[in-house]
Every structure is written in C-alpha cells, then in structure tokens.
Design an enzyme around this catalytic site. Structure first.
Site, PDB file in Angstrom:
ATOM      1  N   GLU A  15      91.031   9.249  77.274  1.00  0.00           N
ATOM      2  CA  GLU A  15      89.738   9.340  76.810  1.00  0.00           C
ATOM      3  C   GLU A  15      89.020   8.102  77.671  1.00  0.00           C
ATOM      4  OE1 GLU A  15      87.893   8.481  73.328  1.00  0.00           O
ATOM      5  OE2 GLU A  15      88.468   6.521  73.621  1.00  0.00           O
ATOM      6  N   THR A  58      80.606   7.145  75.848  1.00  0.00           N
ATOM      7  CA  THR A  58      81.148   8.211  74.944  1.00  0.00           C
ATOM      8  C   THR A  58      81.988   9.348  75.952  1.00  0.00           C
ATOM      9  OG1 THR A  58      79.278   9.572  74.945  1.00  0.00           O
ATOM     10  CG2 THR A  58      79.196   8.183  73.182  1.00  0.00           C
ATOM     11  N   ARG A  59      82.544  10.085  75.587  1.00  0.00           N
ATOM     12  CA  ARG A  59      83.282  11.125  76.338  1.00  0.00           C
ATOM     13  C   ARG A  59      82.322  12.074  77.015  1.00  0.00           C
ATOM     14  NH1 ARG A  59      88.030  12.866  72.010  1.00  0.00           N
ATOM     15  NH2 ARG A  59      89.344  10.840  71.934  1.00  0.00           N
ATOM     16  N   ALA A  60      81.152  12.287  76.234  1.00  0.00           N
ATOM     17  CA  ALA A  60      80.256  13.136  76.877  1.00  0.00           C
ATOM     18  C   ALA A  60      79.523  12.483  77.997  1.00  0.00           C
ATOM     19  CB  ALA A  60      79.391  13.650  75.850  1.00  0.00           C
TER      20      ALA A  60
END
Ligand code: FAD
Lengths: 219, 607
Positions: B251, B277-279
């Site tokens: 991640e 963030t991951r998004a």
C-alpha cells in the site's frame, strides 16, 4: 500436436482409481503448477476438478502432489514430465480433489482450539519463537500426504496436521490443556524415529511440532 | 432431490464476518448453519495482511478522530451512522479476536507491539499485526466454529435467498462436492459473502470465491446496493510474470519516506506517496498510464532505492519488510532478490482489492427494505465511502459480526413459524439442478474470462462514458451467449456448473458496477473518470442506490446526510508534523538517528 509433457492422475469415482491423463502445456518462464492446471482446464477439458483460491500461497486450497510430494500449486514451478496427483492418504473425490472433512472433524473431536483460563486479551504474553514459526500453518492438509503412517480412516493416529495444531496450542501461553498427553494418546511416539513429513510452506514439522510435543530439546 | 434443513440463524459465507456472527449467535443458544462456497475459513480473511485496527494507542487519538479519518479518506460518501457505530465499538475488535484464539505480535517483553507509524489515511498509529499475517485468523475461526458446534456446510454455494414477499427465510444452495441441492429454512439470515475482486481477474488480490454472489443474492431478494462504483484498487501489485499478475505488493506506506513513483520515462508521477490514500495513488498511476508511458509490462516504476541512502529510509524499509513479509516474498519470487531488498525498482500497477460499495444497511446491519436479513463484512456497503483505510476491515468483521450475530439470535428467538413461498423456491432449485448436461455452444469459463477482461478494461481504475457504454453492450452480448452455454453432465465436483452459477452473479454484479459508474459524473474515491476528472461536491455529494424491480435495475442518487463530519473537515496524516520530525532527525548524527529509529520501530526487538 506436440508431445504430451504433463501427467495428471485423475481420480475416477466410478472406477475407484486414478487414471493418468497426459497433456501438452507450453512451459513458459516462471509458469507454476497452478497455471498448468488452469491451462489444461481452459484448453483441453473444463471438467478437470481442482481447488485453488488466492494464487498467492496464503489460502492453502491448492495443495496437490507433484511427483509424489505435497506442494502448493501456486508456489511450485512447473517442470517437463511432472505428474500432478491428489494428496495421498486422504479420500479422493474426483480428479485431484480430496475430501477435507475427516481432518476438519478432528478440530472439534480433539478440541483443537485455545482452552483459555480467562486471561485478559491484549495483555502481556510471552510468545515462544517456535509458536511464531508454527502458526503459519495453512491447514492445506498437504503434510498428511508425506506421512507414511497417516490414513484418514484410522483415527487412532493423529498425523502431522493434528500434531502441528497440538504443538501450536501447547506453545500458546493461554492454553490450559495437556496437549502433550493428547499427542501421546494419538500415537506420536511412532514419529520419534521418522522424519518424512514435509510442509508446503517450509514449517519444520518434525523439529518444531513433533519435537516440541515429544519434549525433545529445550522446547 | 431437494434436501431440506432448518435452523434459527443461517450465515452465508464463512470468512471472518460469517463465522464471527455464527459463533456469536450459537453462544446465545441459536441453532446455526453456515454455508461456505470454498473450504471454510478460507476467503479473503485468511489471505489478509493481518493488519488490525486498535484505536486509542496514542493519547491524542479518539473515536471522533478515527471517524474523521474514515470519512475524509472516504471522500464523504460514508454512511456516517454506520461509521459511528463502528468507531464506538472498534476498540473491542482486537480483544474479541484474541478471545477467538488469535495472538497479536508482542515485543520480547510480552507487551503488544503495534505498528509505530500510521497506515495511509490514518492520523495516528492504530495497527496491530499478527504472526504470519491473516493465516492464523482463519485457523482461529475454524477452531471457534468447532468449539461452539456450528454446523458448517462446506463447499456449498447459495444460489438464491428464499422467503415470502419481503421476508427472507433462508436459501437454496448447491453442495458442490456431491451435486445435491439443499433448501435451508432459517428464521434469520446473515449475508457475509465478501467482495467481488474476482470480477477483475487476474488484476485482483482477492481469492477465487469473490465473484460478487452476495450483492446479487440481496438484490434479487429486494435489497438495495449503494455506491457500487466504488472499488478500491490498491496501488502496488505485480505486473509480471503471468502467474503473479495482480498480486499485491504494498500500500502507499511501502514507498517509505523517500520512495519515488515514476513512469517508464523516469518522470515522477506523484510526490510524497506515503502520505496519500490508496485511491489517490491508484488514480495518479492510472492517469499516468492513460496519458504518459507505461513500462513494457503495463506498469509504473516504484523506486525504493532513495530510501537506502538515508538512515530513516533504510530503517523504515527494514521495518516495512518485517511488517509485510508475504508481499516482499511475492516481490522476491517475481522480480528477484535485489528487488526484494529495495535495491532495484519494482514494476507495479493497481489491482482490485476491496469493494467499498455494497448492500445498504441500517447502523445495526439490517438490510434496508427486507425483513430478517443482515449484511456484514465486505458485502455490506457504506462504511468506507469512496476509500477504505487499511486495517479497518478485519476489525469490522468482529465489530459487525458480533453485533449481527447477537441481534439475529435474539430476533430468531422471537420469530415464529417460517413462511416460505415453496413453489418459487422449488422452481429456483429445479433450474439450478437442471444445468448439468445442458448442451450449447459456450463453456461458461470462457464467458467468465471475457467478462473479467471487459470489466478490467472498461470499469477498472480508469473509466469514461465510451468505455462504460461499451462494457454495457458487452455484458448484454455475454448474456445472450449465457443462454447458450454447455455444461458437462456430471454432478459431483463439476467446474462447469460452478462457473455457470458464478457467471450469472458476475454478470449482474458487473452491470450494477457499470451503471453506477455511468451515473456518477465526477471522480471520487476509487471511481476515476477521464471525462469528469474532478470531484464535484455541488452535484455529486450523493450515494448512488440501485434496486431491482421485475428483473430491471433502477438507479437513483440520494443526498448523503453529513450528520457528524462536515465537508471541509480534515483527517489523515499531518504532513507538517511529519516534516518537522524528519528535519530534526536529519540534523542528528547518523548513529543517533539509527538509535532513535530502532527504538521507535521496535527494530532491535525481534517481536
Ligand atoms: C490480499 C488482501 C489483504 C488484505 N489485508 C487486510 C489487512 O491487513 N487488514 C484489513 O483490515 N483488511 C485487509 N483486507 C481486507 C479484508 O481481508 C476483507 O475485506 C475481509 O477479510 C472480508 O471478510 P468477509 O468475512 O466479509 O469475507 P471473506 O473472508 O472474503 O469470506 C467470504 C466467504 O463467503 C463465502 N461465499 C462467497 N459466496 C458465497 C456463496 N454464494 N455461498 C456461500 N458462501 C459464499 C466464501 O467462500 C467465504 O467463505 C485484505 C484483503 C485482501 C484481499
């Protein structure tokens, strides 16, 4: 068509035996046994029954025998001329699928869960290093295929899977049962002069699990 | 033949959510049956990284802070009432997990060893780890199910919920190993079938069971699905060799303080990856692929080497290697030893990891619009909005699994006779039962593979109107072919039969994703559109809700009630504080830096 280079021993319940089937699979670089099974099923025969889950060596669903040794299909490189067959010493159901139920049932029969004496969760806990090594058991049941003593029909002998689970519990500082006594009653002495069991993830079953339960070494 | 069984509480799914609910209900005296499509205790729970939320490790942390982080990272789509329930109960999730049998990593001294740094999107360190990651959770779940005597029907696939009107009362299922159909009547039913990452195979980190069955079971029973366009594509997964495509290798945190994310020409795509963030990271990579240059394997380049030039970077990488051993192991197998040591760059691309959207529920996990039905775990919608922050899901299973298990047991004790519309139930069963031996032109697996490719290419990390419309047409085409599938006649262990059942669910789940994605004309969270690149809070601070009437999907957009956390709230990492800490650290001599970091990252301690 090219010469066949892979053999799959497919169990046929109507005949009650494994029937070898040969296939040609182009073995590209880095291809795994799982990839070979997928290739066979999607190229020659979609009815080939096998299990797999995560492709990433964590779920334990794809354990099979490769050249007679238990392996995770997703972790094992494919080789020319290899034979893929169902895990030994378990009941085959169809093709390379075996019945998991007899070992699943051992969990409740033998109380293979922590019998805690009520410690506060998240409190201080001394965790032995061998616990850390054993707790990675995927419960794929591959180890029983490598055990010369194990037979799913004979309940009096525990076998490597049960011994790994008993050792995990023995090493779990919270567990209150006498797991060594349990192991003795399940015939673990038979293992003292044998070390043929292997684990698809490299757990040292003989040393860390059986050795611990037999009280060998400092464990 | 249709075998009939009866119970108080039926749990569909045997990962974390399903087994926790089952065990809880059984402890309250309910007769429980669990259905598990794959060998039970397998599924995404077992293959997880084993990162588990423990809030309030840091004295400045609070349920409000956690809630803010979840909603801000979720870009305000979250169901805040549900988030509130979760945050109140979250401190007990880890305790419950140890009571189930798991042991979280300890220091040598015996005390807990939580990760000292926050995961992406979290404002505070809040994560426990487990020896051997998610594997022992699976073992503990199986143990707990045996301890309380839950009846598990293994390798049994629920194909339809049964009941009477809007009352659900169990399910019809296929026992795949034997080919037998079963009808289970239940006073209360809990859906815990997990997510749908397999719709994007091979571009997924998920287990093979995740074909979206639960969403479809619920929809067909009259439930609604919310924000189904929101998939979490985790940014770092392997791009080659073939058997390892899509397997997750990190991640954003794995980038470490100095790691760089580049395109194939060496241009930086995004700065300070670790703080995103991951998004955000996945969106940046996907856009770069769209506009810029991808590697020959279709990936981007994650270069960790700058970390190794600094003490902080080296220590952080050492720490991350210890925290994510299986991911580093995957890198080693795919890209070699030097890559695993961070000395050569990794070829990476996002992979489908988690389904944020899902079944619309009340804060106590009851399914909207349907009676006697609960939904928990990944199949539930609304908790994570447009982006899930790490370590919350495993905690969620225990929070909502125990909540729903309790409520279902209690409700079952008050439920009288179970009423089932038998003729409809038998019809469904007969239909599924008649599939083996069906002659036609297409093997179901090929339609499954075609659908997976279409979905990845058109409603994957990058979307636009053209692609989405194309996907809908393709789904229609595959549906036409679906009526002409050919299935071998065998009953026991018939892969064609399983593929046909899964294809049916995947087509509908896929269509729901595409239609929801078409409707949301903005980019938000895991949903990135090339034709609407910005988030549009004026028009789209809305949940997209999908229902089904007479076999037709109906979509609407509903305002998101911002009951607690309002637009403009801040959450997640505090970049300023981090920068100051880094600056101070860098002034110190290397030896002192090393010492401080070893202590903070528990590196001297092989816990
Ligand atoms: C690689 C990976 C790593 C992750 N790491 C983390 C982490 O470190 N921390 C974290 O918090 N989260 C993590 N997650 C997310 C988390 O693991 C999942 O969201 C969570 O485990 C889902 O649990 P569940 O009980 O909802 O579903 P699952 O555990 O996926 O179980 C679903 C169950 O439903 C069954 N099923 C499905 N369809 C049917 C059907 N039709 N009939 C009967 N049974 C059915 C399946 O066989 C399975 O038993 C990770 C996910 C992945 C994929």
């Amino acid at each position: 068509m090219e010469e066949p280079n892979i053999i799959v021993e497919r169990y046929d319940p109507a005949l009650g035996v494994c029937v070898p089937a040969s296939y040609f699979v182009p073995l590209k670089d880095g291809i795994t046994v799982l990839q070979v099974l997928l290739y066979i099923s999607e190229t020659y025969d979609t009815t080939l029954a096998f299990r797999y889950g995560c492709r990433a060596t964590k779920c334990g669903e794809c354990a099979v025998d490769v050249n007679g040794r238990p392996r995770l299909a997703c972790l094992t490189p494919a080789r020319e001329g290899m034979t893929i067959s169902p895990l030994k010493h378990l009941r085959p159901i169809r093709d390379i699928i075996v019945d998991r139920a007899p070992l699943d049932e051992r969990i409740s029969e033998l109380r293979l869960y922590v019998k805690s004496s009520g410690e506060r969760p998240l409190g201080a806990l001394k965790v032995p290093e061998s616990y850390e090594r054993l707790i990675g058991c995927l419960e794929c049941y591959g180890c029983v295929s490598s055990c010369p003593q194990f037979d799913w029909k004979k309940r009096e002998f525990g076998g490597p899977y049960v011994f790994v689970r008993l050792a995990q519990l023995h090493l779990d500082p919270r567990d209150g049962e006498d797991r060594r006594a349990q192991a003795r009653s399940l015939g673990i002495e038979r293992c003292s002069s044998c070390s043929q069991c292997t684990c698809v993830k490299g757990i040292a079953i003989r040393r860390d699990a059986i050795g611990t339960l037999l009280g060998e070494g400092k464990a | 033949m249709l075998t009939q069984l009866e119970c108080d509480v039926l749990c569909i799914g045997a990962g974390g959510g399903g087994i926790v609910a089952a065990v809880t209900a059984a402890e309250r005296g309910a007769r429980v049956i669990v259905l598990s499509k794959r060998p039970y205790g397998s599924g995404n729970t077992r293959i997880a990284g084993g990162l588990v939320l423990l809030p309030n490790i840091s004295p400045e942390d609070s349920p409000e802070a956690l809630m803010r982080d979840m909603v801000v990272a979720g870009e305000f789509l979250n169901n805040q009432a549900l988030v509130e329930t979760f945050c109140e109960r979250a401190p007990h999730a880890a305790e419950l997990m140890e009571q189930f049998g798991v042991i979280f990593s300890r220091k040598r001294s015996g005390t807990l060893a939580p990760l000292p740094v926050p995961l992406a999107g979290h404002g505070f360190p809040r994560t426990l780890t487990i020896y051997s990651e998610g594997v022992p959770i699976g073992t503990a779940l199986r143990g707990a199910a045996s301890r309380v005597g839950v009846q598990v029907l293994d390798e049994t696939i629920a194909v339809r919920l049964i009941g009477d009107g809007a009352n659900v009362a169990g399910a019809i299922a296929l026992r795949w190993l034997t080919g037998e159909m079963v009808m289970i009547r239940a006073k209360q039913t809990i859906l815990a079938t997990g997510g749908l990452g397999w719709l994007y195979y091979p571009h997924t980190s998920n287990s093979r069971a995740m074909t979206g069955d639960g969403y479809v079971l619920a929809l067909r029973a009259g439930a609604e699905l919310v924000d189904m366009e929101q998939q979490q594509f985790i940014p770092f997964a392997l791009t080659h060799p073939e058997p390892m495509v899509g397997i997750v290798c990190g991640e954003p945190a794995i980038a470490g303080p100095y790691g760089r994310l580049l395109d194939a020409k060496g241009r930086q795509i995004l700065t300070r990856v670790r703080m995103k963030t991951r998004a955000q990271v996945s969106a940046a990579m996907s856009l770069a692929k769209e506009h810029g240059i991808a590697t020959q394997h279709g990936g981007m380049v994650l270069d960790l080497t700058p970390n190794l030039k600094k003490v902080l970077g080296t220590k952080m990488f050492e720490f991350l290697k210890r925290t994510f051993p299986s991911m580093i192991d995957a890198v080693r197998r795919a890209y070699g030893e030097d890559a695993a040591k961070g000395r050569t760059p990794w070829d990476v691309f996002p992979t489908a990891h988690y389904q944020m959207g899902g079944i619309k529920v009340t804060p106590d996990c009851r399914v909207w619009g349907v009676k006697n039905l609960f939904a928990i775990g990944e199949v539930q919608g609304g908790l994570h909005g447009g982006n899930r922050i790490g370590s919350t899901s495993l905690a969620e299973l225990f929070v909502f699994g125990s909540l729903a298990g309790n409520l279902a047991a209690e409700a079952a004790s008050r439920t009288g006779d179970i009423s089932v519309d038998i003729s409809t139930a038998k019809e469904t069963s007969a239909h599924t039962n008649s599939l083996p031996g069906k002659s036609g032109s297409h093997k179901p697996i090929f339609l499954v593979r075609r659908l997976q490719r279409i979905l990845w290419e058109n409603v994957g990390p990058i979307r636009d109107e053209g692609r989405l419309t194309h996907a809908l047409e393709e789904i229609q085409r595959i549906r036409e072919m679906q009526s002409d599938v050919c299935i071998s006649g065998r009953r026991e262990c018939n892969p064609d039969w399983l593929d046909a059942i899964e294809l049916d669910a995947m087509l509908l789940a896929g269509e729901v994703i595409v239609r929801s994605a078409l409707m949301r004309k903005e980019s938000r969270g895991g949903h990135v559109r090339l034709d609407y690149t910005r988030r549009d809070d004026k028009a789209w601070l809305k949940n997209i809700v999908v229902g089904m009437h007479d076999d037709t999907l109906a979509l609407r957009a509903e305002d998101v009630p911002l009951s607690r956390i309002h637009l403009g709230s801040k959450g997640g990492a505090n970049p300023l504080r981090e920068r100051i800490q880094f600056l101070i650290l860098n002034i110190l001599p290397r030896k002192a830096q090393s010492k401080i970091l070893d202590a903070r990252l528990n590196l001297g301690d092989d816990s």
